[in-house]
Design a protein around this motif. Structure first.
Motif, short mmCIF file in Angstrom:
data_model
loop_
_atom_site.label_atom_id
_atom_site.label_comp_id
_atom_site.label_asym_id
_atom_site.label_seq_id
_atom_site.Cartn_x
_atom_site.Cartn_y
_atom_site.Cartn_z
N LEU A 192 0.92 -1.23 -0.07
CA LEU A 192 0.07 0.07 0.02
C LEU A 192 0.83 1.36 -0.16
O LEU A 192 0.80 2.31 -0.65
CB LEU A 192 -0.84 0.06 0.97
N ALA A 193 1.88 1.26 0.62
CA ALA A 193 2.84 2.40 0.83
C ALA A 193 3.61 2.83 -0.73
O ALA A 193 3.58 3.57 -0.91
CB ALA A 193 3.90 1.95 1.96
N LYS A 194 3.72 1.37 -1.17
CA LYS A 194 4.66 1.41 -2.42
C LYS A 194 3.65 2.13 -3.53
O LYS A 194 4.00 3.07 -4.20
CB LYS A 194 4.94 0.00 -2.98
N ARG B 122 -2.76 6.77 11.31
CA ARG B 122 -3.40 8.05 12.20
C ARG B 122 -4.72 8.45 11.51
O ARG B 122 -5.68 8.94 11.90
CB ARG B 122 -2.32 9.10 12.16
N SER B 123 -4.78 8.22 10.06
CA SER B 123 -5.82 9.11 9.51
C SER B 123 -6.99 7.96 8.98
O SER B 123 -8.25 8.19 9.24
CB SER B 123 -5.60 9.86 8.29
N GLU B 124 -6.65 6.64 8.95
CA GLU B 124 -7.51 5.65 8.52
C GLU B 124 -7.53 4.60 9.62
O GLU B 124 -8.44 3.58 9.38
CB GLU B 124 -7.19 5.30 7.30
N GLY B 125 -6.71 4.35 10.63
CA GLY B 125 -6.78 3.11 11.37
C GLY B 125 -5.79 2.20 10.89
O GLY B 125 -5.43 2.29 9.82
N TYR B 126 -5.77 1.14 11.96
CA TYR B 126 -4.77 -0.23 11.52
C TYR B 126 -5.25 -0.73 10.16
O TYR B 126 -4.43 -0.87 9.28
CB TYR B 126 -4.81 -0.98 12.77
N PHE B 127 -6.59 -0.86 10.24
CA PHE B 127 -7.08 -1.59 8.78
C PHE B 127 -6.95 -0.84 7.47
O PHE B 127 -7.47 -1.23 6.55
CB PHE B 127 -8.55 -2.17 9.19
N GLY B 128 -6.69 0.44 7.94
CA GLY B 128 -6.59 1.47 6.79
C GLY B 128 -5.26 0.98 5.94
O GLY B 128 -5.22 1.05 4.67
N MET B 129 -4.22 0.29 6.54
CA MET B 129 -3.27 -0.13 5.74
C MET B 129 -3.65 -1.62 4.82
O MET B 129 -2.74 -2.06 4.13
CB MET B 129 -2.15 -0.69 6.72
N TYR B 130 -4.76 -2.01 5.03
CA TYR B 130 -5.03 -3.22 4.23
C TYR B 130 -6.13 -2.95 3.49
O TYR B 130 -7.01 -3.67 3.07
CB TYR B 130 -5.75 -4.37 5.39
N ARG B 131 -6.34 -1.58 2.86
CA ARG B 131 -7.13 -1.28 1.76
C ARG B 131 -6.84 -1.94 0.75
O ARG B 131 -5.80 -1.74 0.15
CB ARG B 131 -7.28 0.24 1.62
N ILE C 152 -5.31 -0.95 -6.84
CA ILE C 152 -4.68 0.42 -7.10
C ILE C 152 -5.65 1.46 -6.44
O ILE C 152 -5.41 2.43 -5.80
CB ILE C 152 -4.14 0.75 -8.35
N GLN C 153 -6.89 1.50 -7.20
CA GLN C 153 -7.84 2.31 -6.79
C GLN C 153 -8.18 2.43 -5.13
O GLN C 153 -8.44 3.58 -4.80
CB GLN C 153 -9.12 1.90 -7.39
N LEU C 154 -8.37 1.31 -4.87
CA LEU C 154 -8.60 1.14 -3.24
C LEU C 154 -7.50 1.42 -2.43
O LEU C 154 -7.79 2.28 -1.50
CB LEU C 154 -9.07 -0.28 -2.83
N GLN C 155 -6.20 1.44 -2.77
CA GLN C 155 -5.08 1.78 -2.07
C GLN C 155 -4.82 3.10 -2.14
O GLN C 155 -4.41 3.74 -1.19
CB GLN C 155 -4.00 0.99 -2.43
N ASP C 156 -5.11 4.01 -3.08
CA ASP C 156 -4.79 5.02 -3.36
C ASP C 156 -5.80 6.06 -3.04
O ASP C 156 -5.63 7.19 -2.79
CB ASP C 156 -4.47 5.35 -4.86
#
Length: 311
Positions: free
Chosen positions: A30-32, A57-66, A127-131
Motif C-alpha cells: 500500500l505504501a509503495k 493516524r488517518s484511517e486506523g490500523y485496517f486502513g493499511m489493508y485497503r 490500486i484504486q482502493l489503495q490510493d
C-alpha cells in the motif's frame, strides 16, 4: 517433471503461498502504491514509514489493508498460474536436453505472459482502493491540490468499482494498463525464475538432492528483490496508468510513452525509482514464502488425505 497428477498440488502450493505472503506484506505494498502515485507539488508522504504512520493516524490500523480483499481473492489464481506455467514451460523446454539459461528465460517469459490474465484486473482494482486514502488525506491536509467545487465522496468497494468499470468500458476497463503490466511481469519472470533456480541449485545436497527449505527461502528473497528493483520503472508507469482518480495538480496520461515523457519532464529520472525499496520489501518475502511452500510440498500433503481412485 510436471505430470498431470502434480498440477493440482502445484496450484494449491501457489495459492497458499500467495495468501500467506500477501497477508504479511500488504501494508508495505500500500505504501509503495501511494509513494509511486505522488507527483511533484502534491507530496504527502516522505518515506515508507511516514506513509504507514500517517495511514494509521488517518484511517486506523485496517486502513493499511485497503484493497487487501481483492489481492487475497485473486492472488491465489495469479500465483498458481505463474508457478505452474513456469514449471510447465521448463518441463517442455527440457525435453530435448539440458535446460540452458536461454530456455529458463523463455520459460519465465511464458509464465509472466500467462499471469497477466489475472494480474491486470487485480492490480487495477487494488490500486484504486489503495490510493483512495491518499487522495482523501490530500483533501484534508493539502486543499490547494483539490479542484474548486470538488465534493468528497465515499471510497467505493471492489464490487462497486468492478460494476462501474464493466458498465462504462466493458471488460477493457478492467484490463487498462495491460501493456504496462506485460512490460513489468514478463521481464520480472525472465529475471526471477532463472536466477532463483541457479541460486537454489548452489545449496542442493548432492547432485540430485533437494535444497534445504532455508536455501529455497533465501534464493526466493534474493531473486525476487533483484527482479523487483530491475523492473520498478515499469511498475511506476503501470501504477500511474491504472490510477483513475487524481488531484487537480497531477498529470494524467494517455499511454506508456506519454507517461514516460511527462515523468521525465516534470519529475526527472529519479521518479522511476519511487517505491523501489518498498517493492523489494514486498516481493522478497512474497517469493521466499512461495518457494518454501512449493518445495515443502504443502499441496501434495493436503492432497494425500483425499481418497485415491483405484486403477
Amino acid at each position: 517433471y510436471l505430470e498431470k497428477k502434480f498440477l493440482p498440488a502445484k496450484l494449491i502450493n501457489g495459492g497458499i503461498a500467495g495468501l500467506i505472503g500477501v497477508t504479511c506484506v500488504f501494508p508495505i505494498d500500500l505504501a509503495k502504491t501511494r509513494l509511486q502515485n505522488q507527483q511533484n507539488g502534491s507530496r504527502l508522504y516522505t518515506s515508507m514509514s511516514d506513509c504507514l504512520i500517517k495511514t494509521i493516524r488517518s484511517e486506523g490500523y485496517f486502513g493499511m489493508y485497503r484493497g487487501a480483499a481483492v489481492n487475497l481473492t485473486l492472488v491465489t489464481p495469479e500465483k498458481a498460474i505463474k508457478l505452474a506455467a513456469n514449471d510447465f514451460f521448463r518441463h517442455h523446454l527440457s525435453k530435448d536436453g539440458k535446460l540452458t539459461l536461454l530456455k529458463e528465460m523463455l520459460a519465465g517469459c511464458g509464465a509472466g505472459t500467462c499471469q497477466v490474465i489475472v494480474t491486470t484486473p487485480m492490480e487495477m482494482l487494488k490500486i484504486q482502493l489503495q490510493d483512495a486514502g491518499r487522495l482523501a488525506a490530500q483533501r484534508k491536509l493539502m486543499p490547494e491540490t483539490v479542484a474548486a467545487g470538488t465534493v468528497e465522496t465515499k471510497s467505493p468497494t471492489a464490487m462497486q468499482l468492478t460494476r462501474q468499470l464493466l458498465r462504462e468500458k466493458g471488460i477493457a476497463g478492467l484490463y487498462k494498463g495491460l501493456g504496462a503490466t506485460l512490460l513489468r511481469d514478463v521481464p520480472f519472470s525472465i529475471i526471477y525464475f532463472p536466477l532463483f533456480a541457479n541460486l537454489n541449485n548452489l545449496g542442493k545436497r548432492g547432485a540430485e538432492g533437494p535444497a534445504p527449505f532455508y536455501v529455497s527461502f533465501v534464493s526466493g528473497c534474493v531473486a525476487g528483490s533483484t527482479a523487483a528493483v530491475a523492473v520498478n520503472p515499469v511498475d511506476v508507469i503501470k501504477t500511474r496508468l491504472q490510477s483513475l482518480n487524481r488531484a487537480s495538480t497531477e498529470d494524467t496520461y494517455s499511454g506508456v510513452t506519454d507517461c514516460i515523457r511527462k515523468i521525465m519532464r516534470n519529475e526527472g529520472p529519479a521518479a522511476f525509482l519511487k517505491g523501489a525499496y518498498c517493492r523489494a520489501l514486498v516481493i522478497a518475502p512474497l517469493f521466499g514464502i512461495a518457494q518454501v511452500v512449493y518445495f515443502l510440498g504443502v499441496g501434495e500433503f493436503i492432497l494425500s488425505f483425499l481418497p485415491k481412485k483405484d486403477n
